[in-house]
Design a protein around this motif. Structure first.
Motif, PDB file in Angstrom:
ATOM      1  N   ILE A  47      89.681  71.324  28.503  1.00 44.32           N
ATOM      2  CA  ILE A  47      88.836  71.442  27.307  1.00 44.32           C
ATOM      3  C   ILE A  47      87.437  70.872  27.556  1.00 44.32           C
ATOM      4  N   ASN A  48      87.324  69.853  28.397  1.00 44.38           N
ATOM      5  CA  ASN A  48      85.989  69.346  28.737  1.00 44.38           C
ATOM      6  C   ASN A  48      85.200  70.374  29.528  1.00 44.38           C
ATOM      7  N   ARG A  49      85.890  71.108  30.401  1.00 43.42           N
ATOM      8  CA  ARG A  49      85.231  72.169  31.165  1.00 43.42           C
ATOM      9  C   ARG A  49      84.786  73.299  30.224  1.00 43.42           C
ATOM     10  N   ILE A  50      85.591  73.597  29.209  1.00 42.32           N
ATOM     11  CA  ILE A  50      85.226  74.638  28.241  1.00 42.32           C
ATOM     12  C   ILE A  50      84.009  74.200  27.434  1.00 42.32           C
ATOM     13  N   VAL A  51      83.967  72.939  27.014  1.00 40.41           N
ATOM     14  CA  VAL A  51      82.832  72.433  26.230  1.00 40.41           C
ATOM     15  C   VAL A  51      81.537  72.532  27.046  1.00 40.41           C
ATOM     16  N   VAL A  52      81.611  72.238  28.336  1.00 42.04           N
ATOM     17  CA  VAL A  52      80.421  72.317  29.195  1.00 42.04           C
ATOM     18  C   VAL A  52      79.913  73.751  29.292  1.00 42.04           C
ATOM     19  N   SER A  53      80.837  74.725  29.329  1.00 45.36           N
ATOM     20  CA  SER A  53      80.405  76.132  29.410  1.00 45.36           C
ATOM     21  C   SER A  53      79.858  76.630  28.075  1.00 45.36           C
ATOM     22  N   ASN A  54      80.096  75.898  26.967  1.00 48.23           N
ATOM     23  CA  ASN A  54      79.535  76.151  25.647  1.00 48.23           C
ATOM     24  C   ASN A  54      79.711  77.588  25.157  1.00 48.23           C
TER      25      ASN A  54
END
Length: 119
Positions: A47-54
């Motif tokens: 989920i942190n990786r998803i947030v970074v991809s915005n």
């Protein structure tokens, strides 16, 4: 020269068996719990990786999670529908919560409640 009143030191057989059982039980619980902890940290990383991809929409967030779940074989406890997606001051926030039951033997279970959110 021999000392008459000296006590022997060490552990008795009963003490050894007791501590052996305690250490074995703790080992079994740790071995059954460790994969669930790894799953939790894998979900947080995804989920942190998803947030970074915005991603711009909630369905896009869920689709990215589903793609990551296909690659990360250890994610079994939640699906993309279990994610709570919000915006906080134009910053994407993803949170999740789930329960994991671990059978210890017979009618005895260990219940662990996991919850987390993106950084």
């Amino acid at each position: 020269m021999h000392q008459a009143g000296r006590r022997q030191r060490g552990i008795s057989l009963i003490g050894l068996l007791f501590w052996g059982v305690v250490i074995a039980f703790v080992g079994v619980v740790a071995a059954k719990t460790f994969p669930t902890v790894l799953e939790y940290y894998t979900i947080k990383r995804v989920i942190n990786r998803i947030v970074v991809s915005n991603p711009t929409t909630v369905p896009a967030v869920r689709a990215e999670f589903d793609r990551a779940k296909q690659v990360e074989y250890s994610i079994e406890s939640i699906s993309s529908a279990d994610l709570v997606v919000t915006k906080d001051n134009d910053k994407l926030q993803i949170s999740f919560a789930y329960d994991k039951q671990i059978e210890l033997g017979g009618p005895v279970y260990l219940l662990i409640k996991y919850e987390g959110q993106s950084n």
